[in-house]
Design a protein around this motif. Structure first.
Motif, PDB file in Angstrom:
ATOM      1  N   MET A  44       0.822  -1.207   0.000  1.00  0.00           N
ATOM      2  CA  MET A  44       0.000   0.000   0.000  1.00  0.00           C
ATOM      3  C   MET A  44       0.856   1.256   0.000  1.00  0.00           C
ATOM      4  O   MET A  44       1.975   1.251   0.504  1.00  0.00           O
ATOM      5  CB  MET A  44      -0.930  -0.021   1.229  1.00  0.00           C
ATOM      6  CG  MET A  44      -1.899  -1.197   1.234  1.00  0.00           C
ATOM      7  SD  MET A  44      -2.689  -1.451   2.857  1.00  0.00           S
ATOM      8  CE  MET A  44      -1.325  -2.128   3.814  1.00  0.00           C
ATOM      9  N   SER A  45       0.312   2.305  -0.532  1.00  0.00           N
ATOM     10  CA  SER A  45       1.072   3.549  -0.659  1.00  0.00           C
ATOM     11  C   SER A  45       1.210   4.300   0.655  1.00  0.00           C
ATOM     12  O   SER A  45       1.873   5.331   0.700  1.00  0.00           O
ATOM     13  CB  SER A  45       0.419   4.462  -1.706  1.00  0.00           C
ATOM     14  OG  SER A  45      -0.899   4.816  -1.305  1.00  0.00           O
ATOM     15  N   CYS A  46       0.632   3.821   1.715  1.00  0.00           N
ATOM     16  CA  CYS A  46       0.831   4.415   3.033  1.00  0.00           C
ATOM     17  C   CYS A  46       2.319   4.301   3.402  1.00  0.00           C
ATOM     18  O   CYS A  46       2.917   3.247   3.254  1.00  0.00           O
ATOM     19  CB  CYS A  46       0.020   3.694   4.094  1.00  0.00           C
ATOM     20  SG  CYS A  46      -1.705   3.453   3.692  1.00  0.00           S
ATOM     21  N   SER A  47       2.886   5.391   3.865  1.00  0.00           N
ATOM     22  CA  SER A  47       4.279   5.378   4.293  1.00  0.00           C
ATOM     23  C   SER A  47       4.306   5.260   5.811  1.00  0.00           C
ATOM     24  O   SER A  47       3.982   6.205   6.528  1.00  0.00           O
ATOM     25  CB  SER A  47       4.983   6.669   3.859  1.00  0.00           C
ATOM     26  OG  SER A  47       6.308   6.689   4.330  1.00  0.00           O
ATOM     27  N   VAL A  48       4.677   4.090   6.322  1.00  0.00           N
ATOM     28  CA  VAL A  48       4.646   3.855   7.763  1.00  0.00           C
ATOM     29  C   VAL A  48       6.049   3.929   8.339  1.00  0.00           C
ATOM     30  O   VAL A  48       7.014   3.514   7.716  1.00  0.00           O
ATOM     31  CB  VAL A  48       4.009   2.491   8.103  1.00  0.00           C
ATOM     32  CG1 VAL A  48       2.557   2.477   7.684  1.00  0.00           C
ATOM     33  CG2 VAL A  48       4.759   1.355   7.450  1.00  0.00           C
ATOM     34  N   ASP A  49       6.128   4.496   9.532  1.00  0.00           N
ATOM     35  CA  ASP A  49       7.405   4.590  10.224  1.00  0.00           C
ATOM     36  C   ASP A  49       7.281   3.757  11.485  1.00  0.00           C
ATOM     37  O   ASP A  49       6.438   2.867  11.565  1.00  0.00           O
ATOM     38  CB  ASP A  49       7.722   6.062  10.514  1.00  0.00           C
ATOM     39  CG  ASP A  49       9.216   6.308  10.671  1.00  0.00           C
ATOM     40  OD1 ASP A  49       9.939   5.340  10.956  1.00  0.00           O
ATOM     41  OD2 ASP A  49       9.630   7.454  10.518  1.00  0.00           O
ATOM     42  N   PHE A  50       8.089   4.049  12.496  1.00  0.00           N
ATOM     43  CA  PHE A  50       8.015   3.265  13.727  1.00  0.00           C
ATOM     44  C   PHE A  50       6.603   3.335  14.290  1.00  0.00           C
ATOM     45  O   PHE A  50       6.116   4.395  14.653  1.00  0.00           O
ATOM     46  CB  PHE A  50       9.023   3.796  14.749  1.00  0.00           C
ATOM     47  CG  PHE A  50      10.430   3.611  14.298  1.00  0.00           C
ATOM     48  CD1 PHE A  50      10.921   2.349  14.049  1.00  0.00           C
ATOM     49  CD2 PHE A  50      11.255   4.701  14.098  1.00  0.00           C
ATOM     50  CE1 PHE A  50      12.220   2.165  13.624  1.00  0.00           C
ATOM     51  CE2 PHE A  50      12.564   4.534  13.679  1.00  0.00           C
ATOM     52  CZ  PHE A  50      13.042   3.261  13.432  1.00  0.00           C
ATOM     53  N   GLY A  51       5.963   2.207  14.354  1.00  0.00           N
ATOM     54  CA  GLY A  51       4.599   2.138  14.825  1.00  0.00           C
ATOM     55  C   GLY A  51       3.748   1.376  13.836  1.00  0.00           C
ATOM     56  O   GLY A  51       4.218   0.563  13.058  1.00  0.00           O
ATOM     57  N   SER A  52       2.478   1.634  13.888  1.00  0.00           N
ATOM     58  CA  SER A  52       1.485   1.021  13.001  1.00  0.00           C
ATOM     59  C   SER A  52       1.323  -0.469  13.217  1.00  0.00           C
ATOM     60  O   SER A  52       0.580  -1.112  12.485  1.00  0.00           O
ATOM     61  CB  SER A  52       1.817   1.279  11.530  1.00  0.00           C
ATOM     62  OG  SER A  52       1.751   2.641  11.225  1.00  0.00           O
ATOM     63  N   SER A  53       2.004  -1.048  14.179  1.00  0.00           N
ATOM     64  CA  SER A  53       1.897  -2.486  14.398  1.00  0.00           C
ATOM     65  C   SER A  53       0.468  -2.894  14.740  1.00  0.00           C
ATOM     66  O   SER A  53      -0.094  -2.442  15.732  1.00  0.00           O
ATOM     67  CB  SER A  53       2.828  -2.916  15.537  1.00  0.00           C
ATOM     68  OG  SER A  53       4.161  -2.618  15.232  1.00  0.00           O
ATOM     69  N   GLY A  54      -0.100  -3.743  13.911  1.00  0.00           N
ATOM     70  CA  GLY A  54      -1.442  -4.263  14.164  1.00  0.00           C
ATOM     71  C   GLY A  54      -2.572  -3.339  13.774  1.00  0.00           C
ATOM     72  O   GLY A  54      -3.737  -3.693  13.955  1.00  0.00           O
ATOM     73  N   ALA A  55      -2.272  -2.166  13.224  1.00  0.00           N
ATOM     74  CA  ALA A  55      -3.335  -1.220  12.871  1.00  0.00           C
ATOM     75  C   ALA A  55      -4.233  -1.796  11.785  1.00  0.00           C
ATOM     76  O   ALA A  55      -3.748  -2.332  10.795  1.00  0.00           O
ATOM     77  CB  ALA A  55      -2.725   0.096  12.400  1.00  0.00           C
TER      78      ALA A  55
END
Length: 269
Positions: A182-193
Protein backbone atom coordinates in the motif's frame (compact mmCIF):
# COMPACT_ATOMS: atom_id res chain seq x y z
CA UNK A 1 10.17 -5.36 -8.41
CA UNK A 2 9.56 -4.83 -4.69
CA UNK A 3 12.51 -4.95 -2.31
CA UNK A 4 11.53 -6.09 1.18
CA UNK A 5 13.15 -4.35 4.13
CA UNK A 6 12.94 -4.67 7.92
CA UNK A 7 9.59 -5.43 9.51
CA UNK A 8 8.37 -3.03 12.17
CA UNK A 9 8.64 -5.55 14.98
CA UNK A 10 7.91 -3.07 17.76
CA UNK A 11 5.40 -2.96 20.55
CA UNK A 12 3.84 0.33 19.62
CA UNK A 13 1.03 1.61 17.48
CA UNK A 14 0.89 3.22 14.08
CA UNK A 15 3.24 5.91 12.93
CA UNK A 16 2.61 8.75 10.47
CA UNK A 17 1.17 7.73 7.13
CA UNK A 18 1.41 9.44 3.75
CA UNK A 19 -0.47 8.52 0.60
CA UNK A 20 -3.16 9.80 -1.77
CA UNK A 21 -4.50 11.76 1.20
CA UNK A 22 -1.70 12.07 3.74
CA UNK A 23 -3.69 14.09 6.25
CA UNK A 24 -4.31 12.54 9.63
CA UNK A 25 -7.63 13.25 11.30
CA UNK A 26 -7.25 12.99 15.07
CA UNK A 27 -10.18 11.10 16.60
CA UNK A 28 -9.99 12.71 20.03
CA UNK A 29 -13.62 13.72 20.58
CA UNK A 30 -16.85 11.76 20.91
CA UNK A 31 -18.03 13.14 17.59
CA UNK A 32 -14.86 12.52 15.58
CA UNK A 33 -14.42 9.07 17.08
CA UNK A 34 -17.97 7.96 16.45
CA UNK A 35 -17.98 4.60 14.70
CA UNK A 36 -14.30 3.93 15.42
CA UNK A 37 -14.44 2.82 19.07
CA UNK A 38 -13.88 -0.81 18.07
CA UNK A 39 -10.30 0.23 17.27
CA UNK A 40 -8.30 0.28 20.47
CA UNK A 41 -4.90 0.33 22.05
CA UNK A 42 -3.45 -3.02 23.03
CA UNK A 43 -1.31 -2.35 26.10
CA UNK A 44 1.49 -4.82 26.70
CA UNK A 45 2.52 -5.17 30.32
CA UNK A 46 3.28 -1.46 30.73
CA UNK A 47 6.18 -1.74 28.27
CA UNK A 48 4.54 -0.58 25.05
CA UNK A 49 1.46 -0.99 22.92
CA UNK A 50 0.06 -1.93 19.54
CA UNK A 51 -3.14 -1.03 17.74
CA UNK A 52 -5.87 -3.69 17.58
CA UNK A 53 -9.46 -3.97 16.40
CA UNK A 54 -12.55 -5.76 17.65
CA UNK A 55 -14.01 -8.19 15.07
CA UNK A 56 -16.41 -10.03 17.39
CA UNK A 57 -17.68 -9.23 20.91
CA UNK A 58 -14.86 -11.30 22.41
CA UNK A 59 -12.20 -11.34 19.67
CA UNK A 60 -9.56 -8.81 18.68
CA UNK A 61 -7.28 -8.76 15.66
CA UNK A 62 -3.69 -7.48 15.69
CA UNK A 63 -0.22 -8.30 14.34
CA UNK A 64 1.50 -11.46 15.56
CA UNK A 65 4.80 -9.72 16.28
CA UNK A 66 3.03 -7.66 18.96
CA UNK A 67 2.85 -10.82 21.08
CA UNK A 68 6.60 -11.40 21.26
CA UNK A 69 9.28 -9.88 23.47
CA UNK A 70 11.80 -8.33 21.07
CA UNK A 71 14.70 -8.81 23.47
CA UNK A 72 14.17 -12.50 24.22
CA UNK A 73 11.99 -13.66 21.33
CA UNK A 74 9.63 -15.30 23.84
CA UNK A 75 5.86 -15.15 23.65
CA UNK A 76 4.25 -12.58 25.93
CA UNK A 77 1.84 -14.00 28.48
CA UNK A 78 -1.73 -13.01 27.51
CA UNK A 79 -2.23 -11.97 31.14
CA UNK A 80 0.06 -9.02 30.33
CA UNK A 81 -2.23 -7.79 27.52
CA UNK A 82 -5.15 -5.42 27.86
CA UNK A 83 -7.41 -4.06 25.12
CA UNK A 84 -8.51 -0.45 25.58
CA UNK A 85 -11.36 0.01 23.13
CA UNK A 86 -11.70 3.55 21.81
CA UNK A 87 -8.91 4.84 24.06
CA UNK A 88 -8.62 8.64 23.93
CA UNK A 89 -7.62 11.36 26.35
CA UNK A 90 -7.13 8.99 29.28
CA UNK A 91 -10.43 7.13 28.87
CA UNK A 92 -11.57 4.01 27.07
CA UNK A 93 -15.05 3.00 26.00
CA UNK A 94 -14.26 -0.45 27.45
CA UNK A 95 -11.33 -2.16 29.17
CA UNK A 96 -10.73 -5.88 28.73
CA UNK A 97 -7.98 -8.27 29.71
CA UNK A 98 -6.99 -10.92 27.20
CA UNK A 99 -7.85 -14.51 28.11
CA UNK A 100 -6.18 -16.33 25.22
CA UNK A 101 -4.05 -15.41 22.23
CA UNK A 102 -3.03 -17.36 19.14
CA UNK A 103 -0.71 -16.54 16.25
CA UNK A 104 -0.74 -18.14 12.83
CA UNK A 105 1.18 -21.46 13.01
CA UNK A 106 3.36 -20.47 10.04
CA UNK A 107 4.51 -17.22 11.63
CA UNK A 108 8.14 -17.23 12.80
CA UNK A 109 9.09 -14.24 14.92
CA UNK A 110 12.82 -14.93 14.77
CA UNK A 111 12.91 -15.43 11.01
CA UNK A 112 14.58 -13.02 8.64
CA UNK A 113 12.54 -10.04 7.47
CA UNK A 114 11.10 -11.69 4.39
CA UNK A 115 7.76 -11.75 2.64
CA UNK A 116 6.94 -15.02 4.43
CA UNK A 117 7.28 -13.38 7.83
CA UNK A 118 4.93 -10.54 6.86
CA UNK A 119 2.45 -12.85 5.15
CA UNK A 120 1.63 -14.68 8.39
CA UNK A 121 1.99 -11.75 10.80
CA UNK A 122 -1.48 -12.09 12.28
CA UNK A 123 -2.80 -12.80 15.78
CA UNK A 124 -6.26 -13.28 17.26
CA UNK A 125 -7.04 -12.54 20.91
CA UNK A 126 -9.94 -13.81 22.97
CA UNK A 127 -11.06 -11.29 25.57
CA UNK A 128 -11.75 -12.33 29.13
CA UNK A 129 -15.23 -10.84 28.81
CA UNK A 130 -17.15 -9.89 25.64
CA UNK A 131 -17.71 -6.22 24.85
CA UNK A 132 -21.40 -5.63 24.41
CA UNK A 133 -22.69 -2.07 24.31
CA UNK A 134 -24.27 0.32 21.86
CA UNK A 135 -21.10 2.38 21.39
CA UNK A 136 -18.71 -0.35 20.24
CA UNK A 137 -19.65 -2.40 17.18
CA UNK A 138 -17.20 -5.06 15.95
CA UNK A 139 -15.91 -4.55 12.42
CA UNK A 140 -16.73 -6.95 9.62
CA UNK A 141 -14.02 -8.63 7.57
CA UNK A 142 -13.95 -8.00 3.82
CA UNK A 143 -12.26 -9.73 0.91
CA UNK A 144 -8.79 -8.72 -0.16
CA UNK A 145 -9.08 -5.49 -2.16
CA UNK A 146 -7.99 -5.34 -5.77
CA UNK A 147 -4.96 -3.45 -7.01
CA UNK A 148 -5.79 0.25 -7.23
CA UNK A 149 -8.41 0.13 -4.47
CA UNK A 150 -8.35 2.88 -1.86
CA UNK A 151 -8.11 1.91 1.80
CA UNK A 152 -7.75 3.73 5.12
CA UNK A 153 -5.91 3.15 8.39
CA UNK A 154 -6.85 3.96 12.00
CA UNK A 155 -3.99 3.78 14.47
CA UNK A 156 -2.25 5.01 17.59
CA UNK A 157 1.42 6.03 17.63
CA UNK A 158 4.25 7.01 19.93
CA UNK A 159 3.53 10.69 19.25
CA UNK A 160 -0.25 10.30 19.56
CA UNK A 161 -0.66 7.59 22.15
CA UNK A 162 -3.71 9.15 23.79
CA UNK A 163 -6.00 9.20 20.76
CA UNK A 164 -6.12 7.38 17.44
CA UNK A 165 -5.86 9.07 14.08
CA UNK A 166 -7.49 8.25 10.79
CA UNK A 167 -5.76 8.40 7.44
CA UNK A 168 -8.63 8.34 5.03
CA UNK A 169 -6.96 7.22 1.83
CA UNK A 170 -4.08 4.99 0.74
CA UNK A 171 -3.78 3.09 -2.53
CA UNK A 172 -3.30 -0.65 -2.89
CA UNK A 173 -0.29 -0.75 -5.20
CA UNK A 174 -0.01 -4.53 -5.49
CA UNK A 175 -1.07 -7.88 -4.10
CA UNK A 176 2.02 -10.02 -3.84
CA UNK A 177 2.64 -13.37 -2.17
CA UNK A 178 -0.34 -12.98 0.15
CA UNK A 179 0.65 -9.44 1.11
CA UNK A 180 -0.97 -6.10 0.38
CA UNK A 181 1.49 -3.43 -0.75
CA UNK A 182 0.00 0.00 0.00
CA UNK A 183 1.07 3.55 -0.66
CA UNK A 184 0.83 4.41 3.03
CA UNK A 185 4.28 5.38 4.29
CA UNK A 186 4.65 3.85 7.76
CA UNK A 187 7.40 4.59 10.22
CA UNK A 188 8.02 3.27 13.73
CA UNK A 189 4.60 2.14 14.82
CA UNK A 190 1.49 1.02 13.00
CA UNK A 191 1.90 -2.49 14.40
CA UNK A 192 -1.44 -4.26 14.16
CA UNK A 193 -3.34 -1.22 12.87
CA UNK A 194 -6.46 -2.24 10.93
CA UNK A 195 -6.62 -1.43 7.23
CA UNK A 196 -10.15 -0.58 6.11
CA UNK A 197 -12.05 -0.75 2.87
CA UNK A 198 -14.94 1.70 2.86
CA UNK A 199 -18.16 0.23 1.46
CA UNK A 200 -21.85 1.04 1.39
CA UNK A 201 -22.29 -0.68 4.76
CA UNK A 202 -19.38 1.14 6.35
CA UNK A 203 -15.71 0.24 6.86
CA UNK A 204 -14.58 -3.39 6.84
CA UNK A 205 -11.15 -4.71 7.75
CA UNK A 206 -9.10 -6.13 4.88
CA UNK A 207 -5.64 -6.28 6.50
CA UNK A 208 -3.48 -5.27 9.46
CA UNK A 209 -0.26 -3.30 9.13
CA UNK A 210 2.82 -5.44 9.58
CA UNK A 211 5.89 -3.86 8.02
CA UNK A 212 7.36 -1.41 5.57
CA UNK A 213 9.27 -1.87 2.35
CA UNK A 214 10.95 0.19 -0.32
CA UNK A 215 9.68 0.33 -3.89
CA UNK A 216 10.81 2.60 -6.71
CA UNK A 217 12.75 4.75 -4.27
CA UNK A 218 9.85 5.31 -1.88
CA UNK A 219 8.40 3.66 1.20
CA UNK A 220 5.29 1.52 1.15
CA UNK A 221 3.27 -0.24 3.84
CA UNK A 222 2.92 -4.01 3.93
CA UNK A 223 -0.14 -5.68 5.36
CA UNK A 224 -1.26 -9.25 5.77
CA UNK A 225 -4.01 -10.50 3.48
CA UNK A 226 -6.62 -11.98 5.82
CA UNK A 227 -8.07 -14.51 3.39
CA UNK A 228 -7.10 -18.01 4.50
CA UNK A 229 -5.40 -16.82 7.69
CA UNK A 230 -8.26 -15.74 9.92
CA UNK A 231 -10.17 -19.06 9.66
CA UNK A 232 -7.02 -20.83 10.89
CA UNK A 233 -6.80 -18.56 13.93
CA UNK A 234 -10.49 -18.98 14.72
CA UNK A 235 -10.03 -22.75 14.51
CA UNK A 236 -7.09 -22.57 16.92
CA UNK A 237 -9.18 -20.76 19.51
CA UNK A 238 -12.06 -23.13 18.86
CA UNK A 239 -9.74 -26.05 19.58
CA UNK A 240 -8.80 -24.58 22.94
CA UNK A 241 -5.33 -23.34 22.00
CA UNK A 242 -3.78 -20.30 23.62
CA UNK A 243 -2.95 -19.67 27.26
CA UNK A 244 -6.14 -19.21 29.30
CA UNK A 245 -6.66 -16.93 32.28
CA UNK A 246 -8.86 -17.94 35.20
CA UNK A 247 -12.62 -17.40 34.77
CA UNK A 248 -13.58 -13.72 34.82
CA UNK A 249 -15.06 -12.21 37.99
CA UNK A 250 -18.81 -12.01 38.31
CA UNK A 251 -18.72 -8.20 38.27
CA UNK A 252 -16.91 -6.22 35.62
CA UNK A 253 -14.04 -4.45 37.35
CA UNK A 254 -14.09 -1.39 35.10
CA UNK A 255 -17.03 0.52 33.72
CA UNK A 256 -17.11 1.95 30.23
CA UNK A 257 -15.57 5.39 30.02
CA UNK A 258 -13.69 5.20 33.33
CA UNK A 259 -10.44 7.15 33.52
CA UNK A 260 -7.29 5.31 34.34
CA UNK A 261 -3.57 5.68 33.76
CA UNK A 262 -1.80 2.67 32.23
CA UNK A 263 1.77 3.67 32.97
CA UNK A 264 2.85 2.46 29.53
CA UNK A 265 6.32 3.35 28.39
CA UNK A 266 7.73 2.95 24.93
CA UNK A 267 10.33 0.48 23.75
CA UNK A 268 12.87 1.78 21.28
CA UNK A 269 12.83 -0.28 18.06
Amino acid sequence: MWRWIAALAILMAAGPLAAADSRLARLDTLESGRGWDAVGRLDIGGSGFCTAALIAPDRVLTAAHCLFDRRTGERIDPAQLEFLAGWRNGRAAAYRQVRRAVVHPDYAFGAADTAARVRYDLALLELQQPIRNTVISPFAIARQPRKGAQVGVVSYAVDRADAPSLQQLCDVKARQQGILVMSCSVDFGSSGAPVFLHGVDGPSIVSVVSAKAEADGGNVALGTALAGLLPVLNAQLGAGEGHALPPPPSVNRVTAGARRETGARFLRP
